[in-house]
Scaffold this motif. Structure first.
Motif, PDB file in Angstrom:
ATOM      1  N   UNK A 709      42.717  33.850  73.816  1.00 33.17           N
ATOM      2  CA  UNK A 709      42.830  35.096  73.043  1.00 33.17           C
ATOM      3  C   UNK A 709      42.706  34.826  71.540  1.00 33.17           C
ATOM      4  N   UNK A 710      43.324  33.744  71.065  1.00 33.56           N
ATOM      5  CA  UNK A 710      43.211  33.401  69.638  1.00 33.56           C
ATOM      6  C   UNK A 710      41.747  33.132  69.281  1.00 33.56           C
ATOM      7  N   UNK A 711      41.042  32.409  70.149  1.00 30.41           N
ATOM      8  CA  UNK A 711      39.628  32.094  69.881  1.00 30.41           C
ATOM      9  C   UNK A 711      38.798  33.380  69.827  1.00 30.41           C
ATOM     10  N   UNK A 712      39.033  34.306  70.769  1.00 29.03           N
ATOM     11  CA  UNK A 712      38.287  35.569  70.776  1.00 29.03           C
ATOM     12  C   UNK A 712      38.527  36.353  69.493  1.00 29.03           C
ATOM     13  N   UNK A 713      39.788  36.505  69.123  1.00 30.22           N
ATOM     14  CA  UNK A 713      40.118  37.271  67.907  1.00 30.22           C
ATOM     15  C   UNK A 713      39.683  36.543  66.643  1.00 30.22           C
ATOM     16  N   UNK A 714      39.750  35.219  66.666  1.00 32.60           N
ATOM     17  CA  UNK A 714      39.448  34.448  65.457  1.00 32.60           C
ATOM     18  C   UNK A 714      37.968  34.255  65.207  1.00 32.60           C
ATOM     19  N   UNK A 715      37.181  34.090  66.288  1.00 37.55           N
ATOM     20  CA  UNK A 715      35.767  33.747  66.114  1.00 37.55           C
ATOM     21  C   UNK A 715      34.797  34.820  66.582  1.00 37.55           C
ATOM     22  N   UNK A 716      35.252  35.777  67.382  1.00 38.64           N
ATOM     23  CA  UNK A 716      34.333  36.768  67.948  1.00 38.64           C
ATOM     24  C   UNK A 716      34.774  38.202  67.655  1.00 38.64           C
ATOM     25  N   UNK A 717      35.434  38.400  66.518  1.00 37.52           N
ATOM     26  CA  UNK A 717      35.911  39.755  66.190  1.00 37.52           C
ATOM     27  C   UNK A 717      34.741  40.716  65.971  1.00 37.52           C
ATOM     28  N   UNK A 718      33.547  40.180  65.623  1.00 37.30           N
ATOM     29  CA  UNK A 718      32.392  41.046  65.368  1.00 37.30           C
ATOM     30  C   UNK A 718      31.838  41.670  66.651  1.00 37.30           C
ATOM     31  N   UNK A 719      32.182  41.087  67.808  1.00 43.11           N
ATOM     32  CA  UNK A 719      31.722  41.669  69.087  1.00 43.11           C
ATOM     33  C   UNK A 719      32.928  42.032  69.958  1.00 43.11           C
TER      34      UNK A 719
END
Length: 764
Positions: A709-719
């Protein structure tokens, strides 16, 4: 051999020289004027036939021809009579022009230019009006279909054949120019397109009027798509249009007509509760054309490859406890499970393995049979059926398919996705409209995933029931609703209603419309008050769109009543079409030059004007020039769709390089991730780097899920719109674990991944 650049399949000269298109957008309604210039450079008189696409919900309302200084305006007549008049004119040497809608699909039109003398030119003017669809990002979409792909016509289906010559888009021998003028009560934020545009020119300081043009040198390798964005576009509006002065009061064209744009807003408390049940059926096109690239400029990502990636996101985002199945179709169809199964880790993994093996190797585009099989399956109690259809829309029997969906609309909602240039707007919009769902078009560099996930969010909204629309008008005014009843409402999605207002309204009179409905057991309502004073300068746009809406409803009714051959509904359609000057499936536009000029001598040469088609990636041998070409005898596949299975199997599998999809593929059906080497690799770390910072009191799945979840929010917030639902599922799983040290885990995870994600933003 050089044929002067004028290429058809038979190397014949092409009499069509240019197409000029002028678009006028007023708020969310478009008026399109196309001028087609024909010139006969041969030594014999010609009949030129051009089959071309239009938006499926367009109302064609004007057709005229100019030869020299003579202007001939076409009339709308019953189709058989129009054909007879056209044939009689040609046989007597008169010039004649015929415009008609295809029997198979309302987005295909045929234009015949008859008896064009040697050396003569003709300018054809064609006008239509259409509503602009609202996209997931609130943009309004206008599409000028330029590409006409061959449509697969199954054996034994309804209707005859429409013949069309088609050539690869790069060989189209006529030019296209396109300009647009946009005006709205709301400021215009921006206008975007997949095609190259000249810069947007604002016409006033309020930015409520602007013009834009297609850049010179447009290639016919894509439809011309405009996305128009207004500020505060979600406001409910009403436009009252005065009747035609020459028309009789009490008739549709003689009375005022109102167009309402309604945007129901749901209570936030209800919207926060996502439905956790349902039967989700995914129907995937695997015809040969799905092997074409998503975008001509990027040959790597194919339509079928994008569909596979999208199915991965969909399957990971489904709620535990729902039911699902996946069908795929070409000339035949397949299903992963004999009937829909409960969604759990075992069934999800089994489905994903089958999805990975899917290729575009099933031949033609026969969608009726799998739909009939899906509808033959009994619905599961308390699990509302949601159907997702993915297709590049190269279907010939469009009306049959839409009728089938309509017949079963009481048992499901249908969400449709048109993939690639040339997808039939009549098919994609018709599936969603008749199936109570939502339509999306995916073209050019669009990613399929965000649009599909938007529709999944709609599907997970509680179903709106008991919808009613009530009118409050002055006593002297009565209302006749022209639109079919509203059967579906989604949060923030527009509903259009057309109605005829009969009687005299006093000065400064107001009307009020109330939409009532029930949502998850909560009664709700939205109201719109509006002035009954007619707006200025609207022409007859609203009347024509209202007439088109009523005509389409009556055409559906006529098809349902086939067998009761009294012809009353058809007669009503013909009368309404003639009265309003709007095209229908039972009428045609006919213009005959009855001037005193001498008859044209000699037999006519027929010249089929080639329509551009998408030919991407490779050239398929034996691709027919016939739009609705019958399949070869003894073979259920038409030659254009018969991609060899061994050829598809021999193609190398594309490695999955997208880090987001790599991470998503590791999520379990419950929403959690496992602490495994594959997760470490997806996060760009070694197993030791991932395992060592784990707080000792926390189990491995909790730690792995927080890291993901941290990786998704941290690196993929644009999608975020692509992974939001599966992240919500992960957060729900974490909350159910009641794990200790969650704050400590988030801090340690941020330190490991180099992020600064707040615990609250993770939803835990």
């Amino acid at each position: 051999m050089n044929h002067c650049g004028l290429l058809t399949a038979k190397k014949e000269p092409v009499p069509l020289k240019s197409i000029e298109v002028e678009l006028e957008v007023r708020d969310h309604v478009a008026t399109v004027v196309s001028t087609l210039l024909y010139e006969n450079k041969e030594d014999k008189p010609l009949e030129a036939v051009f089959v071309f696409p239009l938006p499926g919900d367009a109302a064609v309302c004007h057709f005229s021809a100019k030869i020299g200084q003579t202007q001939i305006v076409a009339e709308v007549k019953e189709k058989q009579k129009a054909h007879e008049e056209y044939d009689d004119a040609l046989s007597s040497g008169q010039q004649a022009f015929l415009l008609e809608e295809s029997d198979q699909s309302p987005d295909i039109f045929s234009l015949s230019v008859g008896s064009l003398p040697p050396g003569e030119s003709a300018s054809i003017r064609l006008e239509y009006v259409t509503e602009l669809a609202v996209q997931a990002d609130d943009g309004l979409r206008f599409c000028l279909p330029a590409v006409l792909n061959p449509r697969y016509q199954p054996q034994g289906s309804e209707g005859g054949s429409v013949q069309v010559t088609s050539v690869p888009a790069s060989l189209v021998p006529y030019s296209l120019s396109f300009s647009a003028r946009v005006s709205s009560p709301h400021p215009i934020s921006k206008v975007e397109s997949k095609c190259s545009l000249d810069p947007l020119q604002y016409l006033n300081t309020e930015k409520t009027q602007a013009t834009v043009k297609l850049a010179a040198g447009h290639k016919f390798d894509r439809d011309v798509e405009l996305l128009i964005y207004y500020k505060d576009a979600h406001q409910p509006t009403a436009v009252v249009e005065a009747g035609q002065a020459s028309a009789k009061p009490g008739t549709l064209m003689g009375d005022p007509v109102v167009m309402l744009s309604l945007y129901p807003e749901f209570p936030q408390a209800v919207m926060s509760s996502v439905v956790s049940c349902g039967e989700f059926v995914f129907l995937i096109d695997r015809s040969g054309s799905m092997d074409f690239p998503m975008d001509n400029r990027n040959q790597k990502e194919t339509r079928i490859g994008s569909a596979r990636d999208t199915l991965l996101l969909l399957l990971k985002s489904l709620p535990m406890g729902c039911y699902f199945n996946i069908y795929s179709f070409g000339s035949s169809y397949q299903h992963i499970f004999p009937k829909s199964v409960e969604y759990n880790e075992k069934t999800m993994e089994e489905a994903l393995k089958k999805v990975e093996e899917m290729g575009a190797n099933l031949g033609g585009t026969e969608i009726l049979k799998p739909l009939k099989h899906i509808y033959s399956q009994p619905c599961i109690p308390s699990q509302p059926r949601q159907l997702f259809v993915f297709t590049d829309g190269e279907v010939g029997n469009t009306k049959e398919v839409i009728n089938l969906v309509r017949d079963n609309s009481g048992s499901h909602r249908c969400f449709s996705f048109g993939i690639g240039e040339g997808a039939s707007s009549a098919l994609i919009n018709g599936l969603a409209k008749e199936g109570g769902g939502h339509a999306q078009f995916i073209t050019g560099t669009d990613r399929m995933q965000p649009k599909v996930m938007q529709s999944l969010r709609f599907a997970l909204q509680p179903a709106v029931v008991d919808i009613s629309v009530t009118w409050d008008l002055p006593k002297a005014v009565s209302v006749t609703v022209l639109s079919p009843p509203i059967t579906t409402i989604f949060q923030g999605q527009r509903s259009l209603v057309y109605a005829q207002l009969t009687g005299q309204s006093p000065e400064a009179a107001e009307g009020c419309v109330t939409v009532k409905y029930s949502l998850a057991g909560h009664p709700s309502q939205n109201q719109l008050r509006f002035s009954l004073k007619p707006a200025e300068d609207t022409g007859l746009t609203v009347h024509r769109l209202g007439a088109r809406t009523l005509i389409r409803s009556l055409e559906m009714e006529e098809r349902e009543r086939r067998g009761q051959q009294d012809g009353r509904v058809k007669q009503k359609v013909v009368e309404l079409s003639v009265q309003s000057g709007v095209s229908s499936s039972f009428t045609a536009f006919i213009a005959v030059n009855k001037s005193d000029s001498k008859a044209i001598q000699g037999p006519l040469l027929r010249r089929n004007v080639p329509a551009p088609r998408m030919m991407t990636g490779c050239c398929v041998p034996g691709y027919p020039s016939s739009l609705y070409g019958a399949p070869p005898m003894g073979n259920s596949l038409p030659s254009f769709g018969s991609f060899d299975n061994s050829f598809a199997a021999a193609m190398p599998k594309q490695p999955r390089r997208d880090p987001l999809l790599q991470l998503v593929s590791l999520q379990k059906a419950s929403g959690c991730w496992l602490l495994e080497p594959a997760l470490a690799a997806a996060l760009g770390k070694t197993s030791e780097e991932v395992e060592n910072p784990k707080p000792s009191a926390v189990n491995k799945e909790v730690w792995a899920t927080i890291l993901a979840l941290i990786w998704l929010h941290g690196f993929k917030s644009d999608v975020q719109d692509e992974w939001e639902l599966l992240a919500m599922k992960a957060a729900s799983w974490l909350c159910a674990q009641k794990a200790p040290c969650v704050t400590e885990c988030v801090e340690a995870g941020n330190a490991l991944l180099g992020c600064k994600v707040q615990k609250d933003s993770l939803g835990i």
